[in-house]
Each structure stands twice: as structure tokens, then as C-alpha cells.
Write a protein that holds these residues in place. Structure first.
Motif, short mmCIF file in Angstrom:
data_model
loop_
_atom_site.label_atom_id
_atom_site.label_comp_id
_atom_site.label_asym_id
_atom_site.label_seq_id
_atom_site.Cartn_x
_atom_site.Cartn_y
_atom_site.Cartn_z
N GLY A 277 0.83 -1.20 0.00
CA GLY A 277 0.00 0.00 0.00
C GLY A 277 0.86 1.25 0.00
N PHE A 279 1.31 4.11 1.97
CA PHE A 279 1.11 4.87 3.19
C PHE A 279 2.42 4.92 3.98
N LYS A 280 2.50 5.87 4.89
CA LYS A 280 3.73 6.10 5.64
C LYS A 280 3.48 5.93 7.12
N ASP A 281 4.37 5.20 7.78
CA ASP A 281 4.29 5.01 9.23
C ASP A 281 4.66 6.33 9.91
N TRP A 287 8.03 4.58 4.58
CA TRP A 287 7.00 4.51 3.54
C TRP A 287 6.85 3.05 3.16
N GLU A 288 5.64 2.53 3.20
CA GLU A 288 5.40 1.11 2.98
C GLU A 288 5.75 0.64 1.58
N THR A 348 -9.12 13.47 -1.27
CA THR A 348 -7.86 12.80 -1.58
C THR A 348 -7.57 12.80 -3.08
N ARG A 350 -5.34 11.14 -4.74
CA ARG A 350 -4.69 9.94 -5.26
C ARG A 350 -5.64 9.16 -6.18
N ASP A 354 -4.97 3.26 -6.35
CA ASP A 354 -3.97 3.34 -5.29
C ASP A 354 -4.64 3.39 -3.92
N LEU A 355 -5.76 4.08 -3.83
CA LEU A 355 -6.50 4.11 -2.57
C LEU A 355 -7.05 2.73 -2.24
N SER A 358 -4.25 0.28 -1.31
CA SER A 358 -3.76 0.52 0.05
C SER A 358 -4.75 -0.03 1.08
N LEU A 362 -3.80 -2.91 3.81
CA LEU A 362 -4.01 -2.70 5.25
C LEU A 362 -4.91 -3.79 5.83
#
Length: 386
Positions: A277, A279-281, A287-288, A348, A350, A354-355, A358, A362
């Protein structure tokens, strides 16, 4: 009005192997889940299939020796530079083992204070505290360790400098200008993922003989896997000597799955193959997305950007004097019209795929949930259509 909007479900299935009919398994798994759990299959629902099961059923595997053979085919010299690899045990460390089997001398240029996807060697604060300019200052591994001490990953506790320089005939430099590698060798393998074209362009203009990881094992050969678009990008450890590549022909496969579901149910379900995905921790700043893309293949209904309107903005501006049922009905009626451009700002930007990819990642994770398929209902719901 329905009480639930978007609903996301992980679908369990048996572990898939090379040669399994993924299309048939996707359809049978979905139909069984719908019957057992009591949900309907509708137009506009989404089925996500993790990239790992597609690659596995394709048998898209290579060995470290395959990597060595292709590296020797692509580079005739005895010394190559590897620029900007990510720090990963299950991804780049296996690629490096293969490159080391080529017998070549290797110089790795690592970026600092972190790699491309945010895995840290040190913090930026420590770089600044030591008066270092990360855009120009260059270090050997020993010089870097002398300044910062042992550089262990905060989550895995792995010292990647030590791991990489102890693989084959390898030395390490740390620098953020890719042309620094040309002080060691003109033959360069670009190892970054999302910025690889920029890095390649800089090196080519500087006179390097350069290719990138997507150009290694990107052609078919008997007895091994390949990926014509991504090569070694998106590969992952399978065992001590094998890597699973990113899957091939994903666009073809999603169309077959969609057609098969339509045949069985009469419904058009959107289908995507998904990997990491996007997304970023927020704690570790990692960044994943270590795969080259979130989705290598998806059906046409997942193309484009979301067309959404900010309900909270409408509630606080146009309809600030309303409340309760009157407010809800006014917003529903308004959403049936074409919203003004400002009312869409802040939603958003994006891509839909991609959404959704992700969201799938998740939900399924990469651990022991045993749900390589994700089913999503109501993603395209619109309050104005209720």
C-alpha cells in the motif's frame, strides 16, 4: 437509507501453489464466502487479489544464480556499482546475494540518513548536529560508523551497512549524489525504485554505463521466471536461494477474473492485483511502498481519480443554518448536482486504484491472517444516490 457504507472483508482460501487455477479459485472463494457469510455480490463491488498469489501460481521465481548470470550478461567488467538500494532483509539482501555470486567486485552507494522508503541509518537531527551536509558530504562505511556509531534499524535491529558489506567482495560508500559512484566504477546498477529514472538520467548524462533493477531478469528464459516490465523490482525472498518476482500479465488476469464472476453472477465486479500500500508510518517514518507500483493490474472501473465533494464543507458553509433531517436532505439533494470546484478541494487526490490497493493491503497485511483476497462493498457509494 442503508446503515453501512463501505465494507471491507478478507476472504480466506487455501495456500496457493504453482499451476493452481487462480481465476477459478478467486470465483469459487468469492461465491463460497457470499453464501457462508450472507452477503450479496453487486455491480461495482471490488475484489482485490494479492500479487503474491498471482506470482506463486505463475511460478514466477528466480534463483540467486539466475541473478548472477544475468548480471554477468549485462555487465562485462569485473567491478560494478550499486546505487541507492533500500535496506531490506527480504528484498535487497537477496538481490545482493545473487549479484555477489557473479564474482564481481561490488561498490554499494547507500543514501543517508535514510533510504528511499524511509528506513533510517541515523536521524536527520544527528546529521545536522554533526555539521554534515547530506547533499555533498561523502563517507566510507568506517568513517560513517566512526561519527554515528553502529547503525541498527530501529525495528529489525539489523545493521545494514554491516550486512551488505559482508556479502561477497563488497565495499560501502555513503553519499546522496549518484555521480559519486563514478569515482569507483563506470558500470552502475541503479537500485532505487520510484526515483530510478531520475537517478539513471543523472548517471547517463555523467557518462555511466547504467541499467536499473527493472532491466535484470526482464526477459523470458527456460526454467526460470521473469518480469518484462519490472525485472527484479518488487521481488521478495522465497527461501535461501530463491526470490519470488512481481507477477506478470496482471491486466490479463484481472479481466479473466472479472469475466468469470460476471458469467457466474451476472454482476460486474472490479478486480485488482495489489502489493504494498501507499502509506507512511508516522512513528518510524517508513514509507510502505517497496513495490514498484501499488497495483500492477486492474479493471477499467478502478481507473481515474475519485469524484467527491466535501460534505463537512457543505455543512459548515452553504447549509450552516440547517440541522437534523433538513440538513441531511439538503446535502443529499445538493450532491445530486455538479459541485463547485472548491467544494472538491481537500478530497484525496490519489488515484482510485492506489486508494483501493492501500485499503486491501491494510486489511490483508503480510502476516498470518490467511486472507489473500479482499472483497469491498460500497466503495463507490454516493450519498446523493440514496
Amino acid at each position: 437509507m442503508r446503515s453501512c457504507g463501505t465494507v471491507v472483508m478478507g476472504l480466506r482460501t487455501a495456500v496457493l501453489r504453482k499451476g493452481d487455477d487462480l481465476v477459478d479459485i478467486c470465483v469459487s472463494t468469492l461465491l463460497a464466502a457470499a453464501e457462508n457469510e450472507g452477503f450479496s455480490i453487486n455491480d461495482g463491488d471490488i475484489l482485490g487479489v494479492t500479487e503474491a498469489v498471482l506470482a506463486r501460481t505463475q511460478g514466477n521465481y528466480v534463483t540467486t544464480q539466475d541473478i548472477a548470470d544475468d548480471v554477468n550478461t549485462k555487465f562485462s567488467s569485473n567491478h560494478i556499482g550499486l546505487v541507492f538500494p533500500i535496506m531490506s532483509r527480504n528484498r535487497f539482501s537477496m538481490i545482493l546475494k545473487g549479484i555477489a555470486l557473479s564474482g564481481k567486485k561490488i561498490t554499494i552507494q547507500m543514501s543517508y540518513p535514510s533510504d528511499e522508503v524511509g528506513n533510517p541509518l541515523v536521524s536527520m537531527e544527528k546529521v545536522i548536529e554533526n555539521g554534515i551536509n547530506p547533499w555533498s558530504d561523502v563517507f566510507t562505511a568506517d568513517e560513517f560508523i566512526k561519527i554515528f556509531g553502529e547503525c541498527r534499524h530501529p525495528f529489525t535491529n539489523v545493521d545494514y551497512i554491516d550486512m551488505y558489506r559482508n556479502t561477497g567482495n563488497t565495499s560501502i560508500i555513503l553519499a546522496n549524489n549518484p555521480t559519486e559512484i563514478l569515482n569507483h566504477t563506470k558500470d552502475v546498477l541503479v537500485c532505487d525504485i520510484h526515483t530510478r529514472e531520475l537517478t539513471k538520467g543523472i548517471l547517463q548524462r555523467a557518462g555511466a554505463n547504467v541499467i536499473s533493477l527493472d532491466e535484470i531478469l526482464n526477459t523470458a528464459a527456460e526454467g526460470r521466471g521473469y518480469n518484462p516490465q519490472y525485472g527484479l523490482l518488487g521481488s521478495n525472498i522465497a527461501n535461501e536461494t530463491q526470490l519470488k518476482l512481481f507477477p506478470r500479465d496482471a491486466d490479463v488476469v484481472v479481466s479473466k477474473i472479472q469475466d468469470a464472476i460476471k458469467q457466474k453472477t451476472g454482476k460486474t465486479v472490479e478486480v485488482l492485483i495489489y502489493g504494498d500500500g501507499g502509506f507512511k508510518d508516522p512513528v518510524g517514518n517508513i514509507w510502505e511502498l517497496a513495490d514498484p507500483v501499488i497495483s500492477p493490474g486492474f479493471t477499467s472501473g478502478l481507473a481515474g481519480l475519485p469524484d467527491e465533494t466535501k460534505i463537512k464543507y457543505l455543512a459548515d458553509s452553504k447549509f450552516a443554518d440547517l440541522s437534523g433531517d433538513e440538513l441531511n436532505q439538503a446535502i443529499k439533494n445538493y450532491l445530486k448536482q455538479e459541485a463547485e470546484e472548491f467544494e472538491k478541494e481537500g478530497t484525496t487526490p490519489r488515484r482510485i486504484v492506489d486508494l483501493v490497493g492501500s485499503l486491501c493491503d491494510l486489511t490483508s497485511g503480510s502476516g498470518s491472517k490467511g486472507t489473500p483476497f479482499i472483497y469491498i462493498k460500497g466503495y463507490f457509494d454516493h450519498l446523493g444516490n440514496e
